[in-house]
Enzyme design. Structure first.
Site, mmCIF file in Angstrom:
data_model
loop_
_atom_site.group_PDB
_atom_site.id
_atom_site.type_symbol
_atom_site.label_atom_id
_atom_site.label_comp_id
_atom_site.label_asym_id
_atom_site.label_seq_id
_atom_site.Cartn_x
_atom_site.Cartn_y
_atom_site.Cartn_z
ATOM 1 N N TRP A 202 -7.708 -6.196 5.731
ATOM 2 C CA TRP A 202 -6.444 -6.710 5.480
ATOM 3 C C TRP A 202 -6.065 -7.723 6.740
ATOM 4 O O TRP A 202 -6.699 -7.690 7.687
ATOM 5 C CB TRP A 202 -5.391 -5.612 5.951
ATOM 6 C CG TRP A 202 -5.558 -4.517 4.966
ATOM 7 C CD1 TRP A 202 -6.138 -3.385 4.870
ATOM 8 C CD2 TRP A 202 -4.773 -4.259 3.815
ATOM 9 N NE1 TRP A 202 -5.852 -2.555 4.001
ATOM 10 C CE2 TRP A 202 -5.097 -2.966 3.064
ATOM 11 C CE3 TRP A 202 -3.725 -5.147 3.123
ATOM 12 C CZ2 TRP A 202 -4.311 -2.536 2.082
ATOM 13 C CZ3 TRP A 202 -3.089 -4.691 1.979
ATOM 14 C CH2 TRP A 202 -3.486 -3.499 1.210
ATOM 15 N N THR B 111 -8.224 0.636 7.185
ATOM 16 C CA THR B 111 -7.271 0.957 6.438
ATOM 17 C C THR B 111 -5.954 0.860 6.902
ATOM 18 O O THR B 111 -5.941 0.768 8.293
ATOM 19 C CB THR B 111 -7.486 2.406 5.868
ATOM 20 O OG1 THR B 111 -7.744 3.301 7.053
ATOM 21 C CG2 THR B 111 -8.759 2.663 4.995
ATOM 22 N N VAL B 112 -4.852 0.906 6.268
ATOM 23 C CA VAL B 112 -3.434 0.849 6.725
ATOM 24 C C VAL B 112 -2.948 2.317 5.912
ATOM 25 O O VAL B 112 -3.413 2.578 5.182
ATOM 26 C CB VAL B 112 -2.654 -0.326 6.308
ATOM 27 C CG1 VAL B 112 -3.101 -1.351 7.065
ATOM 28 C CG2 VAL B 112 -2.651 -0.550 4.825
ATOM 29 N N CYS C 148 0.764 -1.080 0.023
ATOM 30 C CA CYS C 148 -0.043 0.226 0.034
ATOM 31 C C CYS C 148 0.851 1.294 -0.050
ATOM 32 O O CYS C 148 1.750 1.372 0.898
ATOM 33 C CB CYS C 148 -0.785 -0.160 1.464
ATOM 34 S SG CYS C 148 -1.809 1.571 1.539
ATOM 35 N N TYR D 287 -5.502 7.248 -8.559
ATOM 36 C CA TYR D 287 -6.650 6.336 -8.343
ATOM 37 C C TYR D 287 -7.977 7.070 -9.039
ATOM 38 O O TYR D 287 -8.915 6.388 -9.412
ATOM 39 C CB TYR D 287 -7.126 6.524 -6.833
ATOM 40 C CG TYR D 287 -6.108 5.700 -5.993
ATOM 41 C CD1 TYR D 287 -6.444 4.116 -5.814
ATOM 42 C CD2 TYR D 287 -4.726 5.917 -5.741
ATOM 43 C CE1 TYR D 287 -5.507 3.449 -4.880
ATOM 44 C CE2 TYR D 287 -3.767 4.999 -4.928
ATOM 45 C CZ TYR D 287 -4.548 3.985 -4.723
ATOM 46 O OH TYR D 287 -3.248 3.089 -3.936
#
Length: 317
Positions: free
Chosen positions: A74, A108-109, A41, A172
């Site tokens: 994740w 999220t990370v 990521c 993105y």
């Protein structure tokens, strides 16, 4: 003129901060927190790089998720038994639910987890790295660079905002554009910004001058993924990075700086994007290329002078 409605990133993060004075309830405390990332990521990659450059490895432990996730979260599938050895979790989602059992937003990370409670502290990726620089100074390594110099912050913030809007998130916005007009607008803004960055970097080694700052970290994590993923997968195909001479040399300069290239795993990067984004790549086939050995080729950026770490020292220096 009204701009076409395009892809919008959910930025409704948990914005608690870990501070030196603990005023927000989370004091800086070595060994207390665990940084959860996924090497694939780009947003998490920033935190890994800044943590390494500042020498915070002993103060903040690191958990790494695998490159593929499902709609839930994740997972820690790279660890023995598929569980993080410190938190005991199979999924990062569990830390979010420990914070809020009704949590319904994105998992999220990067994310920072409080080890004693095993609950999420924050997933505010932009603030996490700035706080590493400004709140954790007592635990920086000897000779750590100043990645967010106070005298440059106003200009840095402007540069980083454009990099975020048109480049980091811009790729993105190209890849997930819902309409042709939204894609065309995102594509135009992306390459206009890359041209602007090329011009800015034509006579200075780094974005803010002669030393590395957080602005460079933020740009690097997009550039290093550009040819492997964004050029084809996200249709960012006016040129490859290797066809943009200034940015290609700049990116190689950073890649060859300890703390940058040694955080990059091209296999995990490609696996994540091409396997997870099935709407863009229904077969899940991961491309074999491109050849990444050229990232170690000479860049000649040292001719622009400057000192990469300013008054500080490189890793191992």
């Amino acid at each position: 003129m009204t701009r076409p409605k395009g892809y919008e990133r959910d930025r409704n993060y948990v914005t608690d901060r870990i501070t030196a004075d603990g005023s927000g309830g989370w004091p800086v405390e070595p060994g207390r927190y665990r940084l959860v990332v996924a090497p694939a990521c780009p947003w998490a990659n920033r935190a890994v790089i800044v943590r390494r450059l500042l020498g915070l490895e002993q103060a903040i432990s690191l958990a790494s998720c695998g490159p593929v996730h499902d709609e839930r979260s994740w997972t820690f599938d790279l660890d023995p038994g598929g569980r993080d050895p410190v938190l005991g979790y199979e999924r990062l989602q569990e830390a979010y639910f420990a914070r809020d059992p009704a949590y319904s937003r994105g998992i999220t990370v990067p994310a920072i987890v409080d080890v004693p409670t095993r609950a999420l502290v924050t997933n505010d990726f932009a603030q996490i790295t700035l706080d590493f620089s400004t709140e954790w100074t007592a635990h920086h390594r000897d000779g750590a660079p100043d990645l967010y110099p106070e005298k440059l912050r106003d200009e840095m913030d402007e540069v980083m905002q454009r990099v975020y809007t048109d480049v980091n998130n811009g790729v993105y916005r190209c890849g997930f554009a819902p309409t042709q007009s939204a894609y065309d607008e995102a594509y135009r803004r992306l390459f206009t910004a890359l041209d602007w960055l090329s011009e800015r970097l034509s006579d200075r080694r780094y974005l803010m001058g002669g030393t590395i700052t957080e602005a460079d970290v933020r740009l690097f994590t997009t550039l290093v993924r550009f040819d492997a993923v964004y050029h084809g997968h996200f249709k960012c195909n006016r040129q490859k990075l290797t066809e943009l001479p200034v940015l290609w040399a700049y990116a190689r300069d950073l890649f060859q700086t300890p703390g940058f290239g040694d955080t990059i795993d091209f296999t995990q990067i490609k696996t994540h994007f091409y396997v997870v984004h099935r709407k863009l790549n229904p077969s899940g086939t991961v491309p074999a290329g491109p050849d990444t050995s050229n990232w170690r080729s000479a860049h000649d950026r040292e001719q622009l002078g400057g000192r990469p770490f300013g008054d500080g020292l490189p890793l191992g220096g």
